[in-house]
Design a protein around this motif. Sequence first.
Motif, PDB file in Angstrom:
ATOM      1  N   LYS A 120     -53.033 -21.873 -34.723  1.00 20.97           N
ATOM      2  CA  LYS A 120     -53.128 -22.896 -33.680  1.00 20.97           C
ATOM      3  C   LYS A 120     -54.388 -23.745 -33.840  1.00 20.97           C
ATOM      4  N   SER A 121     -55.553 -23.072 -34.031  1.00 17.02           N
ATOM      5  CA  SER A 121     -56.821 -23.810 -34.050  1.00 17.02           C
ATOM      6  C   SER A 121     -57.630 -23.659 -35.326  1.00 17.02           C
ATOM      7  N   GLY A 122     -57.232 -22.752 -36.185  1.00 17.02           N
ATOM      8  CA  GLY A 122     -57.990 -22.504 -37.415  1.00 17.02           C
ATOM      9  C   GLY A 122     -58.770 -21.203 -37.381  1.00 17.02           C
ATOM     10  N   ASN A 123     -58.877 -20.570 -36.209  1.00 13.45           N
ATOM     11  CA  ASN A 123     -59.635 -19.327 -36.112  1.00 13.45           C
ATOM     12  C   ASN A 123     -58.883 -18.135 -36.704  1.00 13.45           C
ATOM     13  N   ARG A 124     -57.650 -17.921 -36.266  1.00 11.55           N
ATOM     14  CA  ARG A 124     -56.868 -16.798 -36.800  1.00 11.55           C
ATOM     15  C   ARG A 124     -56.611 -16.977 -38.292  1.00 11.55           C
ATOM     16  N   SER A 125     -56.334 -18.206 -38.696  1.00 13.24           N
ATOM     17  CA  SER A 125     -56.073 -18.425 -40.122  1.00 13.24           C
ATOM     18  C   SER A 125     -57.337 -18.202 -40.949  1.00 13.24           C
ATOM     19  N   GLY A 126     -58.493 -18.487 -40.377  1.00 12.14           N
ATOM     20  CA  GLY A 126     -59.750 -18.186 -41.066  1.00 12.14           C
ATOM     21  C   GLY A 126     -59.914 -16.690 -41.277  1.00 12.14           C
ATOM     22  N   GLN A 127     -59.585 -15.913 -40.237  1.00 13.84           N
ATOM     23  CA  GLN A 127     -59.634 -14.454 -40.357  1.00 13.84           C
ATOM     24  C   GLN A 127     -58.625 -13.974 -41.398  1.00 13.84           C
ATOM     25  N   ALA A 128     -57.414 -14.529 -41.329  1.00 13.71           N
ATOM     26  CA  ALA A 128     -56.371 -14.140 -42.280  1.00 13.71           C
ATOM     27  C   ALA A 128     -56.797 -14.462 -43.706  1.00 13.71           C
ATOM     28  N   ALA A 129     -57.407 -15.624 -43.896  1.00 14.56           N
ATOM     29  CA  ALA A 129     -57.849 -16.018 -45.232  1.00 14.56           C
ATOM     30  C   ALA A 129     -58.859 -15.019 -45.786  1.00 14.56           C
ATOM     31  N   MET A 130     -59.814 -14.618 -44.950  1.00 11.17           N
ATOM     32  CA  MET A 130     -60.810 -13.643 -45.406  1.00 11.17           C
ATOM     33  C   MET A 130     -60.156 -12.299 -45.731  1.00 11.17           C
ATOM     34  N   LEU A 131     -59.209 -11.875 -44.903  1.00  6.56           N
ATOM     35  CA  LEU A 131     -58.498 -10.620 -45.170  1.00  6.56           C
ATOM     36  C   LEU A 131     -57.713 -10.697 -46.472  1.00  6.56           C
ATOM     37  N   LEU A 132     -57.011 -11.797 -46.673  1.00  6.55           N
ATOM     38  CA  LEU A 132     -56.237 -11.954 -47.901  1.00  6.55           C
ATOM     39  C   LEU A 132     -57.148 -11.923 -49.125  1.00  6.55           C
ATOM     40  N   GLU A 133     -58.319 -12.531 -49.010  1.00  4.81           N
ATOM     41  CA  GLU A 133     -59.259 -12.499 -50.135  1.00  4.81           C
ATOM     42  C   GLU A 133     -59.681 -11.071 -50.448  1.00  4.81           C
ATOM     43  N   THR A 134     -59.902 -10.255 -49.405  1.00  4.79           N
ATOM     44  CA  THR A 134     -60.287  -8.862 -49.655  1.00  4.79           C
ATOM     45  C   THR A 134     -59.134  -8.067 -50.264  1.00  4.79           C
ATOM     46  N   MET A 135     -57.899  -8.558 -50.090  1.00  4.74           N
ATOM     47  CA  MET A 135     -56.723  -7.906 -50.668  1.00  4.74           C
ATOM     48  C   MET A 135     -56.419  -8.404 -52.078  1.00  4.74           C
ATOM     49  N   GLY A 136     -57.273  -9.277 -52.601  1.00  7.71           N
ATOM     50  CA  GLY A 136     -57.107  -9.713 -53.981  1.00  7.71           C
ATOM     51  C   GLY A 136     -56.515 -11.091 -54.177  1.00  7.71           C
ATOM     52  N   PHE A 137     -56.285 -11.823 -53.087  1.00  2.00           N
ATOM     53  CA  PHE A 137     -55.789 -13.199 -53.229  1.00  2.00           C
ATOM     54  C   PHE A 137     -56.958 -14.063 -53.678  1.00  2.00           C
ATOM     55  N   SER A 138     -56.741 -14.821 -54.744  1.00  2.00           N
ATOM     56  CA  SER A 138     -57.852 -15.522 -55.382  1.00  2.00           C
ATOM     57  C   SER A 138     -58.026 -16.972 -54.949  1.00  2.00           C
ATOM     58  N   ASN A 139     -57.040 -17.556 -54.246  1.00  3.01           N
ATOM     59  CA  ASN A 139     -57.121 -18.980 -53.924  1.00  3.01           C
ATOM     60  C   ASN A 139     -56.518 -19.237 -52.539  1.00  3.01           C
ATOM     61  N   VAL A 140     -57.241 -18.797 -51.507  1.00  2.00           N
ATOM     62  CA  VAL A 140     -56.760 -18.932 -50.138  1.00  2.00           C
ATOM     63  C   VAL A 140     -57.434 -20.130 -49.491  1.00  2.00           C
ATOM     64  N   VAL A 141     -56.620 -20.958 -48.826  1.00  2.00           N
ATOM     65  CA  VAL A 141     -57.109 -22.196 -48.211  1.00  2.00           C
ATOM     66  C   VAL A 141     -56.726 -22.188 -46.735  1.00  2.00           C
ATOM     67  N   ASN A 142     -57.695 -22.492 -45.882  1.00  2.00           N
ATOM     68  CA  ASN A 142     -57.493 -22.513 -44.432  1.00  2.00           C
ATOM     69  C   ASN A 142     -57.295 -23.954 -43.946  1.00  2.00           C
ATOM     70  N   LEU A 143     -56.262 -24.165 -43.132  1.00  2.00           N
ATOM     71  CA  LEU A 143     -56.048 -25.483 -42.529  1.00  2.00           C
ATOM     72  C   LEU A 143     -57.035 -25.665 -41.384  1.00  2.00           C
ATOM     73  N   GLN A 144     -57.986 -26.557 -41.561  1.00  2.00           N
ATOM     74  CA  GLN A 144     -59.002 -26.813 -40.543  1.00  2.00           C
ATOM     75  C   GLN A 144     -58.373 -27.362 -39.266  1.00  2.00           C
ATOM     76  N   GLY A 145     -58.706 -26.745 -38.148  1.00  2.00           N
ATOM     77  CA  GLY A 145     -58.221 -27.232 -36.863  1.00  2.00           C
ATOM     78  C   GLY A 145     -56.791 -26.837 -36.545  1.00  2.00           C
ATOM     79  N   GLY A 146     -56.104 -26.216 -37.491  1.00  2.00           N
ATOM     80  CA  GLY A 146     -54.765 -25.708 -37.271  1.00  2.00           C
ATOM     81  C   GLY A 146     -53.776 -26.729 -36.735  1.00  2.00           C
ATOM     82  N   MET A 147     -52.808 -26.228 -35.979  1.00  2.00           N
ATOM     83  CA  MET A 147     -51.740 -27.081 -35.446  1.00  2.00           C
ATOM     84  C   MET A 147     -52.255 -28.038 -34.368  1.00  2.00           C
ATOM     85  N   MET A 148     -53.347 -27.669 -33.703  1.00  2.00           N
ATOM     86  CA  MET A 148     -53.919 -28.592 -32.710  1.00  2.00           C
ATOM     87  C   MET A 148     -54.375 -29.871 -33.408  1.00  2.00           C
TER      88      MET A 148
END
Length: 101
Positions: free
Chosen positions: A66-94
């Motif tokens: 929605k706002s970029g906060n949850r996706s920021g957390q998800a991006a960091m989690l995915l990186e710790t799981m070995g994802f090498s190129n995670v991009v966060n949509l700034q500001g989300g759907m808002m």
Amino acid sequence: MQNITAEELKQRMDNGEALNIVDVREPHEHAEFNIGGILIPLGDVRAMQIDEIEDLKDKEVIVYCKSGNRSGQAAMLLETMGFSNVVNLQGGMMRWREVIK
């Protein structure tokens, strides 16, 4: 973690790029409005229930919420799981709804 603006993402979508997009909001939010992609709520990411995207570890994965906060957390989690190129949509759907008409 990298960031992408709504305008940049929309341009890439309009150009027909094959993008790997993940919505980390809840199902009711996704049903209300989404820009496509796979729905994997943040809780599922935290629980490592990400089978649908396991094969994307070496590819770009764009996450949004929605706002970029949850996706920021998800991006960091995915990186710790070995994802090498995670991009966060700034500001989300808002932000998307503000700038994309």
